[in-house]
Design an enzyme around this catalytic site. Structure first.
Site, PDB file in Angstrom:
ATOM      1  N   HIS A   1       3.182   3.139  10.785  1.00  0.00           N
ATOM      2  CA  HIS A   1       2.914   3.659  12.283  1.00  0.00           C
ATOM      3  C   HIS A   1       3.246   1.752  13.211  1.00  0.00           C
ATOM      4  O   HIS A   1       3.022   1.495  13.720  1.00  0.00           O
ATOM      5  CB  HIS A   1       0.848   3.262  12.207  1.00  0.00           C
ATOM      6  CG  HIS A   1       0.820   2.192  11.159  1.00  0.00           C
ATOM      7  ND1 HIS A   1       0.482   2.327   9.721  1.00  0.00           N
ATOM      8  CD2 HIS A   1       0.658   0.921  11.050  1.00  0.00           C
ATOM      9  CE1 HIS A   1       0.286   1.259   9.221  1.00  0.00           C
ATOM     10  NE2 HIS A   1      -0.312   0.268   9.807  1.00  0.00           N
TER      11      HIS A   1
ATOM     12  N   ASP B   1       5.818   7.931  10.712  1.00  0.00           N
ATOM     13  CA  ASP B   1       6.295   8.586   9.655  1.00  0.00           C
ATOM     14  C   ASP B   1       5.862  10.005  10.191  1.00  0.00           C
ATOM     15  O   ASP B   1       5.899  11.164   8.662  1.00  0.00           O
ATOM     16  CB  ASP B   1       6.489   8.562   8.385  1.00  0.00           C
ATOM     17  CG  ASP B   1       5.440   7.701   8.124  1.00  0.00           C
ATOM     18  OD1 ASP B   1       4.433   7.817   9.268  1.00  0.00           O
ATOM     19  OD2 ASP B   1       5.274   8.078   7.065  1.00  0.00           O
TER      20      ASP B   1
ATOM     21  N   ASP C   1       2.161   9.849  13.607  1.00  0.00           N
ATOM     22  CA  ASP C   1       2.460   8.353  13.720  1.00  0.00           C
ATOM     23  C   ASP C   1       3.814   8.235  13.656  1.00  0.00           C
ATOM     24  O   ASP C   1       4.270   9.550  13.714  1.00  0.00           O
ATOM     25  CB  ASP C   1       1.649   7.752  12.968  1.00  0.00           C
ATOM     26  CG  ASP C   1       1.304   8.011  11.222  1.00  0.00           C
ATOM     27  OD1 ASP C   1       2.718   8.750  10.985  1.00  0.00           O
ATOM     28  OD2 ASP C   1       1.830   6.760  10.594  1.00  0.00           O
TER      29      ASP C   1
ATOM     30  N   ASP D   1       2.199  11.147   9.108  1.00  0.00           N
ATOM     31  CA  ASP D   1       1.282  11.966   8.175  1.00  0.00           C
ATOM     32  C   ASP D   1       0.256  10.576   8.659  1.00  0.00           C
ATOM     33  O   ASP D   1      -0.708  11.177   7.846  1.00  0.00           O
ATOM     34  CB  ASP D   1       2.082  10.337   7.119  1.00  0.00           C
ATOM     35  CG  ASP D   1       2.236   9.585   6.948  1.00  0.00           C
ATOM     36  OD1 ASP D   1       1.644   8.697   7.889  1.00  0.00           O
ATOM     37  OD2 ASP D   1       2.030   8.922   6.127  1.00  0.00           O
ATOM     38  N   ARG D   2      -0.080  10.348   9.989  1.00  0.00           N
ATOM     39  CA  ARG D   2      -1.051  10.021  10.152  1.00  0.00           C
ATOM     40  C   ARG D   2      -1.155  11.207  11.606  1.00  0.00           C
ATOM     41  O   ARG D   2      -0.418  11.411  12.328  1.00  0.00           O
ATOM     42  CB  ARG D   2      -1.443   8.849  10.942  1.00  0.00           C
ATOM     43  CG  ARG D   2      -1.190   7.906   9.805  1.00  0.00           C
ATOM     44  CD  ARG D   2      -1.492   6.457  10.322  1.00  0.00           C
ATOM     45  NE  ARG D   2      -1.507   5.250   9.460  1.00  0.00           N
ATOM     46  CZ  ARG D   2      -1.592   3.864   9.838  1.00  0.00           C
ATOM     47  NH1 ARG D   2      -2.992   4.291  10.347  1.00  0.00           N
ATOM     48  NH2 ARG D   2      -1.172   3.420   8.416  1.00  0.00           N
TER      49      ARG D   2
ATOM     50  N   THR E   1       1.059  -1.217   0.219  1.00  0.00           N
ATOM     51  CA  THR E   1       0.450  -0.545   0.096  1.00  0.00           C
ATOM     52  C   THR E   1       0.924   1.060   0.169  1.00  0.00           C
ATOM     53  O   THR E   1       0.330   1.936  -0.531  1.00  0.00           O
ATOM     54  CB  THR E   1      -0.431  -0.304   1.103  1.00  0.00           C
ATOM     55  OG1 THR E   1      -1.458  -0.967   1.238  1.00  0.00           O
ATOM     56  CG2 THR E   1      -2.094   1.134   1.012  1.00  0.00           C
TER      57      THR E   1
ATOM     58  N   LYS F   1      -0.552  12.616   3.062  1.00  0.00           N
ATOM     59  CA  LYS F   1      -1.474  12.830   3.978  1.00  0.00           C
ATOM     60  C   LYS F   1      -0.504  13.335   5.061  1.00  0.00           C
ATOM     61  O   LYS F   1       1.068  13.628   4.809  1.00  0.00           O
ATOM     62  CB  LYS F   1      -1.992  11.808   4.533  1.00  0.00           C
ATOM     63  CG  LYS F   1      -1.418  10.839   4.947  1.00  0.00           C
ATOM     64  CD  LYS F   1      -2.265   9.664   5.172  1.00  0.00           C
ATOM     65  CE  LYS F   1      -1.499   7.612   6.386  1.00  0.00           C
ATOM     66  NZ  LYS F   1      -1.096   7.114   5.167  1.00  0.00           N
TER      67      LYS F   1
HETATM   68  C1  VG1 Z   1      -2.666   1.315   5.945  1.00  0.00           C
HETATM   69  C2  VG1 Z   1      -3.498   1.958   5.652  1.00  0.00           C
HETATM   70  C3  VG1 Z   1      -4.032   3.184   4.071  1.00  0.00           C
HETATM   71  C4  VG1 Z   1      -2.494   3.544   4.428  1.00  0.00           C
HETATM   72  C5  VG1 Z   1      -1.674   2.671   4.453  1.00  0.00           C
HETATM   73  C6  VG1 Z   1      -0.636   3.892   4.959  1.00  0.00           C
HETATM   74  O1  VG1 Z   1      -2.831   0.220   4.679  1.00  0.00           O
HETATM   75  O2  VG1 Z   1      -5.088   0.937   6.164  1.00  0.00           O
HETATM   76  O3  VG1 Z   1      -5.272   3.643   5.041  1.00  0.00           O
HETATM   77  O4  VG1 Z   1      -2.783   4.546   3.828  1.00  0.00           O
HETATM   78  O5  VG1 Z   1      -1.655   2.508   5.610  1.00  0.00           O
HETATM   79  O6  VG1 Z   1      -0.159   4.581   5.556  1.00  0.00           O
HETATM   80  P1  VG1 Z   1      -3.237  -0.833   4.481  1.00  0.00           P
HETATM   81  O7  VG1 Z   1      -2.763  -1.943   3.000  1.00  0.00           O
HETATM   82  O8  VG1 Z   1      -3.243  -2.107   5.563  1.00  0.00           O
HETATM   83  O9  VG1 Z   1      -4.987  -0.651   4.951  1.00  0.00           O
HETATM   84  V1  VG1 Z   1       1.373   4.980   6.671  1.00  0.00           V
HETATM   85  O10 VG1 Z   1       0.468   6.158   7.921  1.00  0.00           O
HETATM   86  O11 VG1 Z   1       1.267   3.500   7.175  1.00  0.00           O
HETATM   87  O12 VG1 Z   1       2.467   4.944   5.195  1.00  0.00           O
HETATM   88 CO    CO Z   2       2.380   6.860   8.102  1.00  0.00          CO
END
Ligand code: VG1
Ligand code: CO
Length: 542
Positions: free
Chosen positions: A114, A279, A277, A281-282, A18, A376
């Site tokens: 995260h 990095d 979080d 971005d959350r 992702t 984000k």
């Molecule tokens: C998760 C979240 C998704 C987000 C991604 C990266 O992905 O659900 O909404 O964009 O993490 O966020 P997944 O495939 O595990 O559902 V971050 O702050 O980890 O870069």
């Molecule tokens: Co993040």
């Protein structure tokens, strides 16, 4: 100093998920592993020759070592310049901003976001493109293809660089510029928000706690909230980034940031609280006695963004990931602007933002952002909230009550089942997929399925298609359940079940979320035969 070509690779499984490649730290530390992945990135973008790239990470274990490798490989591959955060630190939104401001060809973000950090936890590497956003699927597929054939990498034979001193130095023919990680980002925030108004709010006794969770936003939040905005010293908690995030999960949700949630529910509650979080971005938003779901936060920000100077002209449109609640759609409809539904992952917002179709984007996983960068942005969301609170002088609870009264409330929750054996998780998804034509008209826990599909996305800007992005069920009356497997985990599979129910009855707007969602939870369990996982309850409920 010489360039060496080292025979190594290919390594199996270097498939970006992702958000970049995430693996156990020890996997990344295997000789040649990070090198081959990076060489595959360079190969897939037509080489690093003559390019300027930004690099930085969230400070987790192996961050410094990986940056040294990246710099030496960039030099050996002919890069013109690397812009590096001091001590190797840069939040993900700050990388995005630097790429855009410096007109760099792209950037490398070292983070597993995260996910926990440490030698026995997780590490990650992500490539961002010239608009500042995560590489779109076409490029990540090319990177993956390159990882399957890469058999050597090029690296400069040189001592490690000193990343502590600001300024420029050379590595072979390449310039290395060490920058203050906070300065440019803070300047951008100052353009978007009314810092004077927010300063007045704090000066009037408004109290706040920001939990940086021992991660990268500590220095940003200290400089902006306590430094520029005058929040009292001690407002920012856990402000020093550590390689293992203090042993916790740097995930701003009610499970991993429980102490902060407990605080806002207690007598000592500040007026406002937030967390970010690994990095940066959350974001998680809290007020006295209330947790704001990320889906609701997106809706409230969309309804009120015009109160901040950077958005005073109004919004072009709003986008949300498919599992995110539909609360923001109703705001967009009221505002008469477009709304878009994309697959999970910020990379899908890039085209909409670049084309000027949307201004705000959000995900249920605590991601909110705008067209100011192409990631984000946790602290940005917090500052937008502060700007809105400074203008309206409402409490968070009153803001939410007013919003729900006007638009209705989407009760919303996500149930995660972690470390599920991969075969079992795939089977559950396959079984749901196999019955998609049978489900409509069937009733579970009193809820009748009105429609269901395996979400496919057709990008309205470049026409690219993304299939199998989550199985969604719509029930009569407007409730929704979505099933998806995570693309960021590193152990087995994580099954995410997203649950939602719209309530417009003014007498039922303040109920317990899990109780309000009970029929949807039961229906989702029955239709997926969830019992087969042998789990008594979800590992994480957000
Ligand atoms: C998760 C979240 C998704 C987000 C991604 C990266 O992905 O659900 O909404 O964009 O993490 O966020 P997944 O495939 O595990 O559902 V971050 O702050 O980890 O870069
Ligand atoms: Co993040």
């Amino acid at each position: 100093m010489t360039v060496r070509t080292i025979q190594a690779g290919p390594f199996e499984g270097q498939k970006p998920g992702t958000s970049g490649l995430r693996k156990k730290t020890r996997v990344f530390m295997e000789p040649g592993y990070v090198e081959c992945f990076l060489q595959a990135i360079f190969n897939s973008i037509g080489g690093a020759e003559g390019k300027t790239l930004v690099v930085g990470g969230d400070g987790r274990y192996f961050n410094r070592e990986a940056i040294q490798i990246i710099l030496k490989m960039a030099a050996a591959n002919g890069a013109a310049k690397m812009i590096v955060g001091q001590d190797g630190l840069l939040s993900t939104p700050a990388v995005s901003n630097l790429i855009r401001q410096r007109k760099a060809a792209g950037g490398l973000v070292l983070s597993a976001s995260h996910n926990p950090g440490g030698i026995d936890e997780d590490f990650g590497l992500k490539y961002n493109v010239s608009n500042g956003g995560p590489a779109p699927e076409g490029i990540t597929e090319e990177i993956f293809a390159q990882t399957q054939t890469v058999s050597s990498y090029r690296i400069f034979d040189a001592p490690d660089l000193d990343l502590t001193a600001l300024g420029a130095s050379g590595l072979g023919g390449m310039t290395v510029e060490i920058v203050d990680p906070v300065a440019d980002y803070a300047a951008l925030m100052e353009q978007l928000f009314d810092f004077g108004k927010i300063r007045d709010l704090f000066a009037g006794g408004f109290t706040m706690r920001f939990d940086a969770m021992h991660a990268v936003t500590g220095p940003y939040a200290k400089a902006i909230l306590e430094g520029k905005l005058g929040a009292e010293p001690g407002t920012v908690l856990n402000a020093v980034p550590s390689v293992d995030f203090g042993g916790g999960h740097p995930d701003p949700n009610p499970v991993w940031a429980k102490p902060l949630v407990d605080l806002v529910m207690s007598d000592q509650a500040p007026d406002f609280a937030a967390a970010s979080d690994g990095d940066g971005d959350r974001n998680m938003i809290l007020g006295k006695g209330i947790y704001v779901t990320p889906s609701d936060s997106l809706a409230v920000l969309a309804a009120n963004a015009h109160l901040a100077p950077g958005y005073a002209k109004g919004l072009a449109g709003v986008a949300r990931s498919m599992p995110t609640s539909t609360a923001a759609d109703r705001v967009a409809e009221a505002l008469g602007i477009g709304h878009y539904e994309t697959p999970t992952g910020w990379k899908f917002f890039g085209n909409l933002l670049d084309a000027g179709k949307v201004t705000l984007c959000g995900e249920e996983s605590a991601g909110t952002g705008s067209d100011h960068v192409r990631e984000k942005d946790g602290l940005w969301a917090v500052l937008l909230w502060l700007n809105i609170l400074a203008e309206t002088r409402l409490s968070v609870k009153d803001m939410m009550a007013a919003h729900w009264q006007r638009y209705g409330r989407n009760y919303y929750s996500r149930h995660d089942y972690e470390a599920v054996p991969t075969d079992d998780a795939n089977q559950l998804m396959d079984d749901l997929r196999a019955k998609l034509t049978e489900f409509p008209g069937m009733t579970f826990a009193g809820l009748t399925v009105s429609a269901c599909d395996d979400f496919a996305y057709l990008d309205p800007v470049d026409g690219s298609k993304s299939l199998k992005q989550g199985i969604r069920f719509l029930f009569e009356g407007g409730a929704r359940a979505v099933f998806r497997l995570s693309g960021t985990g590193t152990v087995g599979a994580t099954l995410r079940i997203y649950l939602e129910k719209l309530e417009t009855d003014a007498a039922k707007l303040f109920e317990n979320t899990q109780a309000a969602l009970a029929p949807v939870i039961q229906a989702a369990g029955e239709m997926s035969e969830l019992d087969r996982l042998g789990r008594a309850e979800p590992d994480v409920i957000t």
